[in-house]
Design a protein around this motif. Structure first.
Motif, PDB file in Angstrom:
ATOM      1  N   LYS A 319      -3.870  11.335   2.361  1.00 46.65           N
ATOM      2  CA  LYS A 319      -3.222  10.149   1.800  1.00 46.65           C
ATOM      3  C   LYS A 319      -2.372   9.446   2.862  1.00 46.65           C
ATOM      4  O   LYS A 319      -2.359   8.208   2.954  1.00 46.65           O
ATOM      5  CB  LYS A 319      -2.352  10.546   0.607  1.00 46.65           C
ATOM      6  CG  LYS A 319      -3.137  10.923  -0.638  1.00 46.65           C
ATOM      7  CD  LYS A 319      -2.189  11.291  -1.785  1.00 46.65           C
ATOM      8  CE  LYS A 319      -2.973  11.648  -3.037  1.00 46.65           C
ATOM      9  NZ  LYS A 319      -2.059  12.033  -4.166  1.00 46.65           N
ATOM     10  N   LEU A 320      -1.650  10.247   3.643  1.00 48.39           N
ATOM     11  CA  LEU A 320      -0.836   9.669   4.708  1.00 48.39           C
ATOM     12  C   LEU A 320      -1.705   8.981   5.748  1.00 48.39           C
ATOM     13  O   LEU A 320      -1.347   7.899   6.266  1.00 48.39           O
ATOM     14  CB  LEU A 320       0.014  10.764   5.370  1.00 48.39           C
ATOM     15  CG  LEU A 320       1.145  11.352   4.524  1.00 48.39           C
ATOM     16  CD1 LEU A 320       1.797  12.524   5.250  1.00 48.39           C
ATOM     17  CD2 LEU A 320       2.190  10.283   4.217  1.00 48.39           C
ATOM     18  N   ARG A 321      -2.850   9.578   6.055  1.00 47.03           N
ATOM     19  CA  ARG A 321      -3.768   8.951   7.016  1.00 47.03           C
ATOM     20  C   ARG A 321      -4.304   7.623   6.493  1.00 47.03           C
ATOM     21  O   ARG A 321      -4.423   6.647   7.241  1.00 47.03           O
ATOM     22  CB  ARG A 321      -4.918   9.906   7.318  1.00 47.03           C
ATOM     23  CG  ARG A 321      -4.533  11.087   8.205  1.00 47.03           C
ATOM     24  CD  ARG A 321      -5.642  12.096   8.279  1.00 47.03           C
ATOM     25  NE  ARG A 321      -5.322  13.181   9.208  1.00 47.03           N
ATOM     26  CZ  ARG A 321      -5.950  14.346   9.225  1.00 47.03           C
ATOM     27  NH1 ARG A 321      -6.924  14.601   8.332  1.00 47.03           N
ATOM     28  NH2 ARG A 321      -5.603  15.272  10.095  1.00 47.03           N
ATOM     29  N   ARG A 322      -4.639   7.584   5.186  1.00 49.56           N
ATOM     30  CA  ARG A 322      -5.146   6.345   4.603  1.00 49.56           C
ATOM     31  C   ARG A 322      -4.083   5.249   4.668  1.00 49.56           C
ATOM     32  O   ARG A 322      -4.360   4.091   5.002  1.00 49.56           O
ATOM     33  CB  ARG A 322      -5.573   6.579   3.153  1.00 49.56           C
ATOM     34  CG  ARG A 322      -6.908   7.301   3.019  1.00 49.56           C
ATOM     35  CD  ARG A 322      -7.514   7.095   1.629  1.00 49.56           C
ATOM     36  NE  ARG A 322      -6.630   7.568   0.569  1.00 49.56           N
ATOM     37  CZ  ARG A 322      -6.679   8.804   0.073  1.00 49.56           C
ATOM     38  NH1 ARG A 322      -7.559   9.674   0.563  1.00 49.56           N
ATOM     39  NH2 ARG A 322      -5.870   9.161  -0.895  1.00 49.56           N
ATOM     40  N   GLU A 326      -4.318   1.723   6.605  1.00 48.37           N
ATOM     41  CA  GLU A 326      -4.085   0.457   5.921  1.00 48.37           C
ATOM     42  C   GLU A 326      -2.985  -0.338   6.615  1.00 48.37           C
ATOM     43  O   GLU A 326      -3.090  -1.568   6.767  1.00 48.37           O
ATOM     44  CB  GLU A 326      -3.713   0.718   4.462  1.00 48.37           C
ATOM     45  CG  GLU A 326      -4.858   1.285   3.631  1.00 48.37           C
ATOM     46  CD  GLU A 326      -4.401   1.761   2.261  1.00 48.37           C
ATOM     47  OE1 GLU A 326      -3.173   1.690   1.988  1.00 48.37           O
ATOM     48  OE2 GLU A 326      -5.254   2.210   1.473  1.00 48.37           O
ATOM     49  N   ALA A 327      -1.922   0.375   7.030  1.00 48.07           N
ATOM     50  CA  ALA A 327      -0.825  -0.305   7.731  1.00 48.07           C
ATOM     51  C   ALA A 327      -1.298  -0.877   9.058  1.00 48.07           C
ATOM     52  O   ALA A 327      -0.922  -1.999   9.442  1.00 48.07           O
ATOM     53  CB  ALA A 327       0.332   0.661   7.951  1.00 48.07           C
ATOM     54  N   GLU A 328      -2.125  -0.117   9.781  1.00 50.48           N
ATOM     55  CA  GLU A 328      -2.654  -0.584  11.053  1.00 50.48           C
ATOM     56  C   GLU A 328      -3.560  -1.792  10.863  1.00 50.48           C
ATOM     57  O   GLU A 328      -3.545  -2.753  11.639  1.00 50.48           O
ATOM     58  CB  GLU A 328      -3.411   0.553  11.760  1.00 50.48           C
ATOM     59  CG  GLU A 328      -2.503   1.652  12.273  1.00 50.48           C
ATOM     60  CD  GLU A 328      -3.289   2.823  12.837  1.00 50.48           C
ATOM     61  OE1 GLU A 328      -4.501   2.942  12.502  1.00 50.48           O
ATOM     62  OE2 GLU A 328      -2.693   3.629  13.577  1.00 50.48           O
ATOM     63  N   ALA A 329      -4.364  -1.760   9.751  1.00 56.75           N
ATOM     64  CA  ALA A 329      -5.264  -2.895   9.456  1.00 56.75           C
ATOM     65  C   ALA A 329      -4.448  -4.153   9.159  1.00 56.75           C
ATOM     66  O   ALA A 329      -4.793  -5.266   9.602  1.00 56.75           O
ATOM     67  CB  ALA A 329      -6.181  -2.543   8.295  1.00 56.75           C
ATOM     68  N   ARG A 330      -3.361  -4.006   8.381  1.00 56.25           N
ATOM     69  CA  ARG A 330      -2.520  -5.151   8.061  1.00 56.25           C
ATOM     70  C   ARG A 330      -1.865  -5.708   9.310  1.00 56.25           C
ATOM     71  O   ARG A 330      -1.746  -6.932   9.489  1.00 56.25           O
ATOM     72  CB  ARG A 330      -1.465  -4.775   7.043  1.00 56.25           C
ATOM     73  CG  ARG A 330      -2.011  -4.560   5.636  1.00 56.25           C
ATOM     74  CD  ARG A 330      -0.882  -4.525   4.622  1.00 56.25           C
ATOM     75  NE  ARG A 330       0.029  -3.417   4.855  1.00 56.25           N
ATOM     76  CZ  ARG A 330      -0.102  -2.221   4.313  1.00 56.25           C
ATOM     77  NH1 ARG A 330      -1.143  -1.958   3.525  1.00 56.25           N
ATOM     78  NH2 ARG A 330       0.764  -1.266   4.586  1.00 56.25           N
TER      79      ARG A 330
END
Length: 336
Positions: A319-322, A326-330
């Protein structure tokens, strides 16, 4: 020659009282010492460095301070590495270099008997002489002392289980220590002798290991240190739940070991202890075979529990990796 006197024996057998007495004779205990606590308010008289060296090593194998496995000493010695041996040798050489010729350095450590051959090698490498003083205390007193020190407030089932294990471990410590110290100057001191008449007990022991306790004829600081009030455990099996076969072996072990108090090299006593050690090892193997199904079941349950906990942690990690992805994608979208 300088002398290294190893004070050992089963835990709660009076090793601290013996080492404290030797210190009051003027013998040297490497500093700093293990601090006092509620379990031993009069002091442990145990070099902190040695205690930490043995604890971190043997706990990781693991080999317990008192261990009922007949092969526990073999497990410990098999884990000796050249680096570990050199670490101990260097520490001891530095300690001895600070002492004058003819001095006595006292190493009190209840784990030492598991790796006594290692101590033999490192002491020989420094050019000093090794001797041992082993404390003997009736197994029922050791068990009751351990109960009060370590099992206060624990369940009755656990206390009864540990009573049997601790009697077995007490015997094992006698067998291992006696066998390991053959060939060295050595003394065996019953705890009751020490607190009942310390002058007689320690004069005999010091003579056996070749050290001079000094003048003990007048008032001495040991008089206030070692008293009969220290013994608060009865030497009786009443109230203990220990199998009869183990009681019989323990009593015969106690009797044979007591012969060594007057004559540490008594051949008949040593042969008797060898025979009792073989009987104990056979009893241990038989007991292990009887409970093998339960042991396998316990291991399976533990493995299942650990795998379940690992699965939960892996799920949280994923979950932390996801969230990180997501944060990196944003962040990439904002940058573009």
């Amino acid at each position: 020659m300088k002398k290294v006197l190893v004070v050992t024996g089963s835990g709660r057998s009076g090793t601290s009282s013996a080492a404290g007495t030797l210190k009051r004779f003027g013998f040297h205990i490497p500093q700093p010492e293990v601090e006092t606590d509620d379990r031993n308010p009069r002091g442990y008289y145990e070099p902190l460095w040695v205690a930490e060296f043995h604890k971190h090593w043997l706990n990781g194998i693991p080999v317990r301070t008192i261990d009922s496995r007949p092969h526990a000493g073999d497990v410990a010695m098999a884990d000796v590495t050249p680096e570990r041996e050199e670490t101990l040798r260097a520490w001891l050489a530095d300690e001895l270099a600070q002492r004058p010729n003819g001095d006595v350095v006292v190493i009190k450590e209840t784990r030492a008997y598991w790796v006594y051959p290692l101590w033999e090698r490192v002491v020989a490498a420094t050019g000093a002489e090794l001797a041992s003083l082993t404390m003997l205390r009736h197994p029922t007193q050791v068990v009751r002392s351990r109960d009060s020190a370590y099992l206060s407030g624990r369940s009755d089932d656990l206390r009864l289980e540990r009573e049997t294990t601790n009697v077995a471990a007490w015997m094992n410590s006698v067998f291992v220590t006696e066998r390991a110290t053959r060939g060295n100057p050595r003394a065996f001191v019953p705890y009751y002798d020490l607190i009942g008449d310390w002058r007689t007990a320690m004069t005999r022991a010091c003579d056996q290991v070749g050290v001079d306790p000094g003048d003990l004829s007048g008032p001495h600081s040991v008089d206030d240190f070692v008293t009969t009030s220290l013994n608060r455990s009865a030497a009786t099996w009443d109230g203990l739940t220990v199998p009869a076969v183990l009681v019989d072996l323990a009593e015969r072990t106690w009797a044979a070991a007591h012969v060594l108090v007057e004559e540490p090299a008594d051949a008949e006593a040593m042969a008797t202890l060898d025979g009792l050690a073989a009987d104990y090892a056979e009893l241990y193997r038989t007991s292990a075979a009887i409970v093998s199904d339960e042991t396998s079941s316990d291991l399976l349950a533990l493995r299942t529990e650990l795998e379940g906990r690992l699965a939960v942690k892996n799920e949280r990690l994923e979950k932390l990796r996801r969230k990180l992805r997501e944060a990196e994608a944003r962040a990439d979208g904002t940058a573009s």
